[in-house]
Design an enzyme around this catalytic site. Structure first.
Site, mmCIF file in Angstrom:
data_model
loop_
_atom_site.group_PDB
_atom_site.id
_atom_site.type_symbol
_atom_site.label_atom_id
_atom_site.label_comp_id
_atom_site.label_asym_id
_atom_site.label_seq_id
_atom_site.Cartn_x
_atom_site.Cartn_y
_atom_site.Cartn_z
ATOM 1 N N TRP A 98 0.902 -1.203 0.064
ATOM 2 C CA TRP A 98 -0.085 0.181 -0.015
ATOM 3 C C TRP A 98 0.845 1.268 -0.083
ATOM 4 C CZ3 TRP A 98 0.644 3.455 3.698
ATOM 5 C CH2 TRP A 98 1.085 3.005 4.971
ATOM 6 N N GLU A 144 7.762 7.766 13.804
ATOM 7 C CA GLU A 144 7.866 7.231 12.692
ATOM 8 C C GLU A 144 8.627 8.307 11.713
ATOM 9 O OE1 GLU A 144 6.937 4.661 11.600
ATOM 10 O OE2 GLU A 144 5.211 3.792 12.932
ATOM 11 N N GLU A 182 9.039 1.450 6.085
ATOM 12 C CA GLU A 182 8.735 2.309 7.235
ATOM 13 C C GLU A 182 8.318 3.708 6.888
ATOM 14 O OE1 GLU A 182 8.659 1.835 10.243
ATOM 15 O OE2 GLU A 182 8.915 -0.486 10.494
ATOM 16 N N HIS A 185 5.026 5.262 6.475
ATOM 17 C CA HIS A 185 4.084 5.307 7.845
ATOM 18 C C HIS A 185 4.118 6.795 8.255
ATOM 19 C CE1 HIS A 185 5.243 1.052 8.817
ATOM 20 N NE2 HIS A 185 4.430 1.152 7.642
ATOM 21 N N GLU A 235 9.461 -2.963 17.371
ATOM 22 C CA GLU A 235 8.415 -3.395 16.266
ATOM 23 C C GLU A 235 7.040 -3.770 16.883
ATOM 24 O OE1 GLU A 235 8.625 -2.311 13.295
ATOM 25 O OE2 GLU A 235 10.621 -2.142 12.733
ATOM 26 N N THR A 238 5.453 -0.738 18.453
ATOM 27 C CA THR A 238 4.574 0.019 17.452
ATOM 28 C C THR A 238 3.589 -0.579 17.053
ATOM 29 O OG1 THR A 238 6.347 -0.560 15.899
ATOM 30 C CG2 THR A 238 6.802 1.495 16.922
ATOM 31 N N ASP A 267 2.229 -3.759 9.045
ATOM 32 C CA ASP A 267 3.451 -3.657 8.466
ATOM 33 C C ASP A 267 4.458 -3.867 9.787
ATOM 34 O OD1 ASP A 267 3.026 -2.974 6.047
ATOM 35 O OD2 ASP A 267 3.670 -0.648 5.943
ATOM 36 N N GLU A 268 4.000 -3.391 10.777
ATOM 37 C CA GLU A 268 5.013 -3.431 12.008
ATOM 38 C C GLU A 268 4.922 -4.836 12.398
ATOM 39 O OE1 GLU A 268 6.772 -1.124 12.339
ATOM 40 O OE2 GLU A 268 6.042 0.835 12.420
ATOM 41 N N HIS A 271 7.264 -6.851 10.410
ATOM 42 C CA HIS A 271 8.732 -6.329 10.766
ATOM 43 C C HIS A 271 9.090 -6.975 12.100
ATOM 44 C CE1 HIS A 271 8.039 -2.569 8.030
ATOM 45 N NE2 HIS A 271 8.240 -3.661 7.337
#
Length: 410
Positions: A98, A144, A182, A185, A235, A238, A267-268, A271
């Site tokens: 995205w 971020e 990242e 974000h 990670e 967050t 996403d986090e 990660h």
């Protein structure tokens, strides 16, 4: 979870939040006490601080020498094929990931009238988000946006860094790919905030500017063993913080912001899985070094990466942001404990035995006992807060045009 002054203190001090923006600056109470002492006592206190700092620096240097020994770095070098096979696939190519334009109104795609209507709808939904949640959102966004600092930190890790800036190693490609993901974000949160009209974007941008200029203090040796433990923890933190924000703002009618925060949290989570796998592999290959590094990190406490945030007005900005996060349920002292409990289970720390020295066994036992100690501190803090029945303090935040937010402070 009910908020309390003491639970905010736990979040602000016990679990990685410093009380001041400058790491070496003492709290106000300590400063007053210092000046009330006689000169000789003051000199002795300063001497004690200097001695403690020297001891800390010596301990860190010893830890760094141990972790950067050739046989330890060789472990990282031998892991590269494994990173290629098990870590790099967790990244998403740009064509599949995205992008911020997917989650906020796009003038080129919507046309003038469609863009105007979409912005009005976004502003209407944003109007229902309480100020305390906006403060937490800005704190998350500022964190971020300090991505350049984090990429620099990762490039300090011997045998697992991008030496030239365009290395073809699996480690280097991971660092660049992780940074690329990242980067979205902060961008998407920045665009949302700008369009919402509820934030003083100049003050927010100044805070980002100052944070990147100030950098960060990981309070750990620049070794891959400590670094990967730190990032695995962060990670997950967050992911929890953005996930909690998504649930909170959805409850107040802002589905658009909830989707944004949910996408970031996902996403986090990926990660986190990558860094958790790396530490898992290190524990398998070199359990003694890794578990001792884990204990070292927990003794020093995991300091949040944006601990040096500064808006130029509030000398206690990070502590106040931490108190807001505690009360809003964005990120709490209990979350810190739950992260540690999760990682201990995931890494099977309690089961470690083979390959451990005496120091390694003591480190293992220390780490495994820590969550219960933290839980007891939480319970005591809650009890003290109930007895104190303190009234909230109105704290103005420049990010929301100096509007006050009622916070329970120690």
């Amino acid at each position: 979870m009910a908020a309390s002054a003491t639970s905010s203190t736990l979040a602000a001090t016990r679990f990685g939040y410093p009380n001041r923006n400058c790491h070496l600056k003492p709290p106000a109470t300590a400063t007053l006490r210092f000046w009330r002492c006689r000169r000789s006592a003051a000199a002795a206190a300063v001497g004690g601080v200097v001695a403690t700092r020297r001891e800390t620096e010596a301990e860190e240097a010893d830890e760094l020498r141990r972790c950067l020994a050739p046989e330890r770095l060789e472990v990282l070098e031998q892991m590269e094929p494994w990173v290629e096979a098990h870590v790099l696939p967790l990244l998403k190519p740009a064509e599949e990931a995205w992008q911020p334009a997917d989650l906020v109104p796009d003038a080129a795609a919507l046309g003038a009238d469609g863009f105007h209507a979409a912005c009005l709808e976004l502003r209407e939904r944003a109007a229902g988000v309480p100020d305390a949640h906006l403060v937490c959102l800005v704190g998350n966004m500022v964190t971020e946006e300090a991505l350049p600092t984090y990429q620099s930190m990762a490039n300090r890790f011997e045998s697992a860094r991008d030496v030239t800036g365009a290395d073809g190693t699996a480690w280097a490609r991971w660092i660049r790919g992780w940074s690329a993901e990242e980067n979205r974000h902060g961008d998407v949160l920045n665009r949302y905030m700008y369009l919402s009209g509820r934030l003083d974007m100049r003050q927010v941008e100044r805070t980002v500017h100052r944070l990147i200029s100030s950098g960060m203090a990981m309070h750990a040796p620049a070794s891959p063993y400590h670094g990967f433990i730190y990032v695995a923890f962060q990670e997950r933190a967050t992911s929890i913080s953005h996930g909690n924000t998504a649930r909170n703002v959805r409850a107040h009618g802002d589905d658009a912001l909830a989707r944004i925060c949910g996408a970031i949290a996902a996403d986090e989570k990926r990660h986190e899985a990558a860094y958790t796998r790396v530490v898992e592999k290190l524990l398998e290959a070199d359990p003694d070094t890794t578990v001792r590094a884990l204990a070292y990190m927990m003794r020093r406490r995991i300091t949040m990466p944006a601990a040096l945030m500064d808006d130029g007005r509030d000398a206690d900005l990070f502590a106040h942001y931490a108190a807001a996060a505690q009360q809003a349920g964005t990120y709490t002292a209990s979350d810190y404990r739950s992260i540690l409990e999760h990682l201990i289970r995931r890494w099977r720390v309690a089961e470690l035995e083979a390959g451990l020295s005496g120091e390694g066994r003591r480190a293992r036992d220390y780490v495994c006992a820590l969550p219960q100690k933290i839980r007891r501190m939480e319970e005591k803090a809650h009890d003290r807060a109930a007895q104190m029945r303190k009234r909230p303090t109105a704290i103005p935040f420049s990010w929301i045009f100096d509007k006050p937010v009622d916070l329970m402070l120690p």
